[in-house]
Design an enzyme around this catalytic site. Sequence first.
Site, PDB file in Angstrom:
ATOM      1  N   HIS A  62       0.823  -1.208   0.000  1.00 30.02           N
ATOM      2  CA  HIS A  62       0.000   0.000   0.000  1.00 30.02           C
ATOM      3  C   HIS A  62       0.859   1.260   0.000  1.00 30.02           C
ATOM      4  CE1 HIS A  62      -3.831   2.085   0.979  1.00 30.02           C
ATOM      5  NE2 HIS A  62      -3.003   2.979   1.456  1.00 30.02           N
ATOM      6  N   HIS A 125     -10.401   2.824  -1.265  1.00 31.41           N
ATOM      7  CA  HIS A 125     -10.639   2.298   0.078  1.00 31.41           C
ATOM      8  C   HIS A 125     -11.484   1.051  -0.051  1.00 31.41           C
ATOM      9  CE1 HIS A 125     -10.586   3.761   4.480  1.00 31.41           C
ATOM     10  NE2 HIS A 125      -9.369   3.507   4.071  1.00 31.41           N
TER      11      HIS A 125
END
Lengths: 788, 263
Positions: A62, A125
């Site tokens: 990430h 998200h």
Amino acid sequence: MKNVKIIELLKAEDKKLLEISRKGLLSLTLAEMKAVKNYFKKKKRNPTDIELETIAQTWSEHCKHKTFRGIINYNGKKIDNLLKQTVIKATNQLNKPWCVSVFTDNAGIIKFDKENCVAFKVETHNHPSAIEPYGGAGTGTGGVIRDILGVGLGAKPIMNTDVFCFGPLDFPEEKMIEGTLHPGRIFKGVVAGVRDYGNRMGIPTANGAVIFDEGYASNPLVYCGTVGIMPNKDCFKKVKPGDFVVSLGGKTGRDGIHGATFSSIALDKDTEVSAVQIGNPIMEKKVQDALLQARDLGLYDAMTDCGAGGYSSAVGEMAEETGARIYLDRVPLKYPGLTPWEIWVSEAQERMVFAVPPAKLTEIMKIFERENVEAVVIGEFSGTGRLELFFGKERLADLDMKFIHDGGPRFELTAVWKDKNFPAPDFLCPLDLGNSLEKILSDLSVASKEWIIRQYDHEVQGGSVIKPLQGVTNDGPGDAAVTRPVLTSFKGVAIANGINPRYGLLDPYWMAASNIDEAVRNIIAVGGDPDKIAILDNFCWGSPNKPEELAGLVRASLACYDIAMAYGTPFISGKDSLNNEYADSKTGKKVAIPGTLLISSICIVEDIRSCVTMDFKKEGSLIYLVGETFNEMGGSVYLKNNGYTGNTVPKVNAVQAKKLFDRMFKAMQQGLVRACHDCSEGGLGVALAEMAFAGGLGANVYLDKVIKAPDLKRDDFILFSESNTRFVVEIEKKNSRKFETLFKNFAAANIGTINGERLIVHGEDGRVILSEDINKLKEAWQRPLRNP
Amino acid sequence: MKKKVKVIVIRTAGTNCDYETVTAFKLCGAEVDLVHINRLLEKEINVMDYQILAIPGGFSYGDDVASGKILANEIQYRLMESISKYVAAKRLIIGICNGFQVLVKTGLLPGIDGIDKKEYTTLFNNDSGKFEDRWVHLKSTSKKCVFTKGIKNLSYLPVAHGEGKFLTLDKKILDFIKNNDMVVFKYVNANGGRAVYPENPNGSVEAIAGICNPGGNILGMMPHPERFVNRYTHPRWTRVTLPEEGDGLALFRNAVEFAKKNL
């Protein structure tokens, strides 16, 4: 030691190393664990838990984009750093003077006017929204807004965009994988989450898209984007040794622990909900109000937001060159009981970290206090190049910044591309295409999104010029959104997006090309300048460890380079979210999403008074189709509705396309264009229908006039082909000659006239193949999501 | 030399229509200060230095407890002394959207008792059950309201709220408001006739969109006049002929002109 645990690493064998990584939810590979072990071997000690957590967070997919920056063997060809070889390379080679800051900060920054710049960032998200749709989507919105607040020395958010991919709303229960939520529930939760965060922050959500496809049934995608405006002088930051580390905003709790590392692994039924953050938009609005004041007074040297990885990431990034000493016992907590490493990596929301010169500390703290927002000095930027963490007097961590940021081994991955081959469509062209058009209009991905759009405050801040809903009854689908961030100026900002995962089923290269084309032509359709468009890439993919999946990612990236170069559209920011998979506990299989690329576009509009909307305006005007139509039915909604995927994916003739965009801009600037809409899903047929019912005016259209490839012979394919770089344009009769002169050497033809209240289409042989009341078409388009 | 009219726009945590409200007043030639409520509570700033006070839209304090309630309490319990003086001097107050919600909760509207002893009116959840942003036609119906003087044509403005259904405590209150010319705006259809959903976007009783106090110097309304001060925010400016000025600007100009002459 009282506040940390020592992890026995030096004596650990490979198997044990992997176990430590897995049990601790660290998501580190064996090679990475070995690199950590070696580092501590040299230090002649074992790591503490908080040190391991820091490394795992910084090295997470990430935060580090290890796949994109790794070494990929693609069909026998070595690609060293895919990101640098494609997306970033295009930006560097284009070298646009109006690009101010690209790929370095929280968001990309471009010039706006003499005094200001605008910043744009889009985030995903996905995992949190799958588990807890409302909170996941809300904090996704909050997170990207904080990226904008934290870019340079801070920007004021002016517009949001949100793009979602869900499973079909009627997804059968028996097909659901254990532990997943139904797409219908995810859909409503996500919309509500985005709505409540965006509305409460007072940021207009003016653009977006929603895709429905079975491929997202267990892994929804939630893309959140924000645009902000900032003075030229505030575009850059630099921490100075000796600056205080000041934390502003929310308190720290146990929410969002391991968010960064958990987003890098597949979900399953046992995934912990504590990895999802909890949002509080009003806290974030207070942070915004306070920080913009402090910015204007020049009270800090640098600042960033706490996103994935919390303090660990924020402080880690800011202190990369200087090092820092942090006292975790000074962090305000929501409740007692957190261990120091939890405080350090918690992703509790609405927190920003500032680098404040000692001389300005009193003044900045006073501003924060006057805005009722809590701020605490939690340490200082040291100048030692080391990250030192303390709890009281106890030292919990002592790591070299250089190791944290550059000590990880690079990934080496294999990608193998195999051409896809689907059954050729085998059905006859229906005699009447009315039903086919209605069915496409009712496809959830095409259907009206008014139910969502109206729940977003898309007009707050008073600058909304080109709205998402347009036409005679304010309900037609606009292409790009345009806003005026400075209300005393006619300059505007346009944003749009391009996404079509169905093309990726055939070839991710042409999917990426098509998405860029769509994002750009949406801007062109409202009157944007093709030489002032910047784009953003957001890849959402399955596991990069599967060679075929990775090959798709490579192909999409290669197209990003090729098309961006030809269009002259630099990438200014981007993000990738990999491992979008769900592990089915019954079969043991992992279900991945279709490789999905969202391209977002932004353009500075010199004078918003020349903008154009998509609704037909005037009885008697001429309709032109600009751009050539090809036999490109692959991945189209029409084929899908007939049970096929097809093979002929829409391609892009990039060199020709750029010339056509330039010409369209000229026509817009000369005020020749009354209405303009791009052809996307459903092709010419859907574009005509939408323009007609948005304007409350029908049309007479002749397919034999359409400029098309010689092998395109079927009326249904002409009407529903999804070829790129095409616009349907309304030109008043008095301007037709001027328009035709302008497009003399281009594929542009008068295909019909605006009149009546029916859409009437004549086939190649002159026979009427479609004749529908525009209100009936509108109903087909509005019904599916009117009250979902 | 003509004196400059001074406007105070009050903000707090969760206020978000402040920039466009400030801009609207500035367009009318006023001098505008955007002030955090804390500055008033701490007496750093005195409302009596201003002729017009505006509470803009947003979600003050997140609309916790009830929409506008916490800001209303701050005004009611910590600021009412100076606000009473301000109101007694016939100075002007406008509350838009969340600001309207604040005014009814402070008792400044409808202002039947001067400052109301209880909540005679409220703004309840929309009948549709959700937040909605849409444009509505409004009929200006009050002769006494300072802000809407001279507005004869229908106004076209956006609403953007989840709680905007105007209700009164009982029929007596409703009659009082009607009989005393305190209904300032009513939702109507495009032809000026009776509004049904979505023309009446929230189900307000008698389609009431805004009211003033008996003195006509305090206005509360759900629609957003600050969002339509020039033609380029009209949803159909690309297709219809419109004047440069938006329908909302008249309200701000009326207030500034009134203050210039009378306050």
